[in-house]
Design a protein around this motif. Structure first.
Motif, PDB file in Angstrom:
ATOM      1  N   TRP A 271       0.826  -1.232  -0.059  1.00  0.00           N
ATOM      2  CA  TRP A 271      -0.116  -0.005   0.069  1.00  0.00           C
ATOM      3  C   TRP A 271       0.690   1.337   0.057  1.00  0.00           C
ATOM      4  CZ3 TRP A 271       0.628   3.599   3.848  1.00  0.00           C
ATOM      5  CH2 TRP A 271       1.163   3.077   5.072  1.00  0.00           C
ATOM      6  N   GLU A 272       1.944   1.281   0.593  1.00  0.00           N
ATOM      7  CA  GLU A 272       2.802   2.425   0.813  1.00  0.00           C
ATOM      8  C   GLU A 272       3.404   2.842  -0.554  1.00  0.00           C
ATOM      9  OE1 GLU A 272       5.593   3.545   4.343  1.00  0.00           O
ATOM     10  OE2 GLU A 272       6.003   1.544   3.656  1.00  0.00           O
ATOM     11  N   GLN A 273       3.578   2.009  -1.576  1.00  0.00           N
ATOM     12  CA  GLN A 273       4.296   2.473  -2.800  1.00  0.00           C
ATOM     13  C   GLN A 273       3.038   3.366  -3.468  1.00  0.00           C
ATOM     14  OE1 GLN A 273       7.321   1.485  -3.170  1.00  0.00           O
ATOM     15  NE2 GLN A 273       7.008   0.464  -1.292  1.00  0.00           N
ATOM     16  N   THR A 274       1.806   2.981  -3.314  1.00  0.00           N
ATOM     17  CA  THR A 274       0.635   3.619  -3.932  1.00  0.00           C
ATOM     18  C   THR A 274       0.277   4.952  -3.110  1.00  0.00           C
ATOM     19  OG1 THR A 274      -0.439   1.554  -4.889  1.00  0.00           O
ATOM     20  CG2 THR A 274      -1.686   3.493  -4.546  1.00  0.00           C
ATOM     21  N   PHE A 275       0.260   4.766  -1.947  1.00  0.00           N
ATOM     22  CA  PHE A 275       0.081   6.060  -1.144  1.00  0.00           C
ATOM     23  C   PHE A 275       1.019   7.039  -1.498  1.00  0.00           C
ATOM     24  CE2 PHE A 275      -2.333   6.842   3.053  1.00  0.00           C
ATOM     25  CZ  PHE A 275      -2.385   8.051   2.797  1.00  0.00           C
ATOM     26  N   PHE A 276       2.301   6.810  -1.409  1.00  0.00           N
ATOM     27  CA  PHE A 276       3.340   7.668  -1.467  1.00  0.00           C
ATOM     28  C   PHE A 276       3.533   8.191  -2.944  1.00  0.00           C
ATOM     29  CE2 PHE A 276       7.961   9.181  -1.645  1.00  0.00           C
ATOM     30  CZ  PHE A 276       8.014   9.918  -0.637  1.00  0.00           C
ATOM     31  N   ALA A 277       3.382   7.363  -3.821  1.00  0.00           N
ATOM     32  CA  ALA A 277       3.424   7.958  -5.208  1.00  0.00           C
ATOM     33  C   ALA A 277       2.556   8.907  -5.526  1.00  0.00           C
ATOM     34  CB  ALA A 277       3.191   6.792  -6.168  1.00  0.00           C
ATOM     35  N   ALA A 278       1.262   8.933  -4.782  1.00  0.00           N
ATOM     36  CA  ALA A 278       0.071   9.914  -4.999  1.00  0.00           C
ATOM     37  C   ALA A 278       0.387  11.092  -4.105  1.00  0.00           C
ATOM     38  CB  ALA A 278      -1.301   9.165  -4.501  1.00  0.00           C
ATOM     39  N   HIS A 279       1.026  10.957  -2.941  1.00  0.00           N
ATOM     40  CA  HIS A 279       1.206  11.985  -2.056  1.00  0.00           C
ATOM     41  C   HIS A 279       2.953  11.727  -1.526  1.00  0.00           C
ATOM     42  CE1 HIS A 279      -2.927  12.152  -1.869  1.00  0.00           C
ATOM     43  NE2 HIS A 279      -3.038  11.115  -1.892  1.00  0.00           N
ATOM     44  N   PRO A 280       3.828  12.498  -2.501  1.00  0.00           N
ATOM     45  CA  PRO A 280       5.199  12.160  -1.843  1.00  0.00           C
ATOM     46  C   PRO A 280       5.625  13.140  -1.028  1.00  0.00           C
ATOM     47  CG  PRO A 280       4.989  13.513  -4.065  1.00  0.00           C
ATOM     48  CD  PRO A 280       3.352  12.832  -3.818  1.00  0.00           C
ATOM     49  N   GLU A 281       4.985  12.815   0.391  1.00  0.00           N
ATOM     50  CA  GLU A 281       5.344  14.049   1.353  1.00  0.00           C
ATOM     51  C   GLU A 281       5.863  13.030   2.471  1.00  0.00           C
ATOM     52  OE1 GLU A 281       1.433  15.500   2.321  1.00  0.00           O
ATOM     53  OE2 GLU A 281       0.689  15.558   0.486  1.00  0.00           O
ATOM     54  N   ARG A 282       6.652  13.926   3.277  1.00  0.00           N
ATOM     55  CA  ARG A 282       7.250  13.395   4.525  1.00  0.00           C
ATOM     56  C   ARG A 282       6.618  12.974   5.373  1.00  0.00           C
ATOM     57  NH1 ARG A 282      12.532  14.895   5.893  1.00  0.00           N
ATOM     58  NH2 ARG A 282      12.171  15.103   8.125  1.00  0.00           N
TER      59      ARG A 282
END
Length: 344
Positions: A271-282
């Motif tokens: 899930w992290e890959q999808t979530f972070f790709a959509a929201h590349p935030e710290r």
């Protein structure tokens, strides 16, 4: 104001029967939309049993599409001004809908986070009402004394006429992982005490969660690629659109626990890959660090741990080396340039 409760379910017919019974006893009127996401058990028959209610709608998927897609289908079929999402193995307190309704009447641009409690004794049972054991647990259940067997059961009679008996046996945080009870306590505390904290979207919950239907549909709903933390990703987008996540502690739900099906976001990390790709935030990159910080035996030093949502926000704004923290915890590297993980 009209409330639609979207119930997502798959292969949990005995629990769904109890869930629908609890929704039939709400102190405020509501529409119930049941989304059967490709069940192969008696779920269609359970839904048919409940068709006497004029406020019941159903959506049937011939094959499973996943939790997020099921939620979105239910939202499209609903007609209420407010959506409350509930799982098909979760009982609604008689006042749950009324409490969510009161929040949205007072604050139209809000998302609501209810309080989820757990009924521990049901985790070994396939059918909490009859006491039928889950596959593989027959010997354990057979050894129970009569009073132990009775205490583990949850019946429609209790749901409809003695909900106080269910409340008395409920507890918080039963699953393994990153401090489940502590996490809920920290999230609810942050919602009560720091209502303007930028990372409150991280306190969204997957069930007993309410949102204005118009805002939900306008946002595109849950990301169908996510079946873990889809609620937090949605809450992040909606918070960026101006909605505020608010606590609704009096809106209580009660999970009929089970021994299989729970998914640990620190173990199943795709899930992290999808979530972070959509929201590349710290802050997004620090979510798993926050949860791991709450777990016993966390390898981070006390100064590296993130023990609250306020600390998560501070770390997101600070200069911590997030890639190094994630590496220490054994988390998968995130695919975007490391510049995205740099301090703000």
């Amino acid at each position: 104001m009209k409330v639609s409760v979207v119930v997502r379910t798959r292969d949990e017919a005995p629990r769904l029967r109890l869930t629908l019974a609890s929704l039939s006893r709400q102190s405020a009127p509501c529409e119930v939309v049941v989304v059967d996401d490709g069940s192969a058990d008696a779920t269609p028959a359970v839904i048919d049993e409940a068709r006497g209610s004029p406020a019941l709608r159903t959506v049937r998927h011939a094959t499973a599409r996943g939790r997020s897609a099921a939620s979105n289908a239910g939202a499209r079929a609903a007609s209420g001004d407010v959506l409350v999402f509930l799982d098909g193995d979760t009982l609604a307190h008689p006042g749950m809908v009324a409490r969510h309704m009161a929040l949205h009447e007072a604050e139209p641009a809000a998302m609501g986070r209810g309080l989820t409690l757990h009924l521990r004794g049901t985790r070994f049972l396939a059918d909490p009402e009859t006491g039928e054991a889950r596959a593989g647990e027959e010997n354990r259940v057979a050894r129970w004394k009569p009073d132990e067997a009775a205490a583990a059961r949850v019946t429609r009679q209790q749901v409809l006429h003695d909900f106080a008996a269910i409340e008395r046996r409920a507890g918080e945080g039963v699953y393994p992982g990153a401090g489940a009870r502590l996490l809920q306590d920290l999230e609810m505390q942050a919602l009560r005490e720091t209502p303007d904290l930028p990372v409150l979207w991280a306190a969204a919950c997957g069930s007993n969660f309410s949102v204005p239907r118009a805002a939900f549909l306008q946002s595109g709903g849950f990301d169908a690629r996510l079946d873990i933390n889809e609620h937090r990703e949605l809450a992040l987008r909606l918070s960026r659109a101006g909605l505020r996540l608010r606590p609704v502690s009096e809106a209580r739900s009660y999970h009929l626990t089970h021994r299989s099906g729970w998914r640990d976001p620190l173990v199943e990390t795709a899930w992290e890959q999808t979530f972070f790709a959509a929201h590349p935030e710290r802050a997004v990159a620090l979510l798993a660090v926050f949860w791991a910080s709450l777990a016993p035996g966390c390898p981070l030093s006390p100064g590296e741990r993130t023990g609250s949502l306020a600390a998560l926000d501070a770390a997101a704004r600070g200069d911590a080396d997030i890639a190094a923290l994630r590496d220490t915890l054994g988390l998968q590297p995130l695919p975007l340039p490391q510049a995205a993980l740099a301090a703000s």
